[in-house]
Design an enzyme around this catalytic site. Sequence first.
Site, PDB file in Angstrom:
ATOM      1  N   ARG A  72       0.823  -1.207   0.000  1.00 51.70           N
ATOM      2  CA  ARG A  72       0.000   0.000   0.000  1.00 51.70           C
ATOM      3  C   ARG A  72       0.864   1.267   0.000  1.00 51.70           C
ATOM      4  NH1 ARG A  72      -5.509  -1.194   3.533  1.00 51.70           N
ATOM      5  NH2 ARG A  72      -6.474  -2.610   2.014  1.00 51.70           N
ATOM      6  N   SER A  73       0.588   2.221   0.890  1.00 53.73           N
ATOM      7  CA  SER A  73       1.268   3.519   0.799  1.00 53.73           C
ATOM      8  C   SER A  73       2.733   3.488   1.213  1.00 53.73           C
ATOM      9  CB  SER A  73       0.523   4.574   1.622  1.00 53.73           C
ATOM     10  OG  SER A  73      -0.630   5.002   0.935  1.00 53.73           O
ATOM     11  N   ALA A  74       3.213   2.385   1.735  1.00 52.08           N
ATOM     12  CA  ALA A  74       4.659   2.275   1.923  1.00 52.08           C
ATOM     13  C   ALA A  74       5.369   2.371   0.579  1.00 52.08           C
ATOM     14  CB  ALA A  74       5.020   0.970   2.629  1.00 52.08           C
TER      15      ALA A  74
END
Length: 399
Positions: A72-74
């Site tokens: 995801r946003s990592a």
Amino acid sequence: MDVQGMVADGFEPVRKAFVRNFEQRGDRGAAVAVYVGRRKVVDLWAGTADADAGPGADRPAPWAQDTAQVVRSATKGVAAAVPLLLHQRGQLDLDAPVGTYWPEFKANGKDRVLVRHLLSHRAGVPVLDTPLTPAEAGDGVSGPEAVAAQAPVWEPGTAHGYHAQTYSWLLGEIVRRVTGRSIGRWVAEEIAGPLGIDLWIGLPEAERARVGRLAAVETPTPPAAQGLRVRAKRSVSDAYRDPASLTRRAFGAIDPLPDENDPAYRAAELPASNGVATARSLARFYAALIGPDANSGRRLFAPATLTLARTEESAGPDRVLVVNTRFGLGYMLHGPASPLLSPASFGHPGRGGSLAFADPETGTAFAYVTNGMQQNVTADPRAQALVRALRDCHAAQGR
């Protein structure tokens, strides 16, 4: 819990915290890796590769040493390295207007948006008036066209708010305009390939079988913390329930939300949200930002670039996340919204679980990936338990 892998002497508390994540915090399949300098001190994995596989599942596939996961946003922390490296190479001016490289972006009052505003969530375009379908989001054309045409919802440069989805098209298109390559291809050719790490923005078909399945899981709450947790989350939850809020509209720039287990979604290049990596490779990526890589000896960031990544650009009330956040150029910085190892740390969480960061003061790189998505955005309790254990290890060793 059958935990595989290794911990170096002095880092056993990280293993204990990792086990407790399965016993007490709802983890189903996960991995954690830590490097200190060029030394790997933690490399653990456990659970099942399929988060949908509950206790009654028929022999679910175990999480293996090479299991990768959507983070995801990592992904944003990986993507942010690309414009910073282009700047380091003299190919991109962070203080130039975005329109210098992408003329169409100047439409509707965005002519003064600077490249650095894209990285620090100050561009003012976290939402789309007309959300994209999952197919449009990943086609490489519709997203850039939509953000180029979008009017800002605040005067660019005057405030910050998390560009949860539009970050994909903002960064992806500026990289394409400057280099002629997609951001996924650039990462593959200039970062993952030279380092020899399993990290992709745009998953190759040949790697599909290695990737675990995501699923939503409950977030166990200790009784003593229930009241505090409800109070802490109320404003974010209320904002997300409001269809007109920037929070809901930012996360809803793709509507309906994509099926993250769909091979077509994983194959798309969405640098805000669909990167795939092993914890080991994500930790090595961050280690190479701050020092020589453990295997290849390559270092990605020059000292001046490292300073850019971790120097505060945005701080205070976040118009999208409805909490106080801190950002450098592309990276979330240590603070109440996303506690990292120390005030020197920089990195990025992934909504629902994953977290990766580097800490230059101790020479530490950390990554945790999971397939059990809990209801959180920036401070997952499982990741935070591991970070606290790692902090205790450093304190005991005088770091």
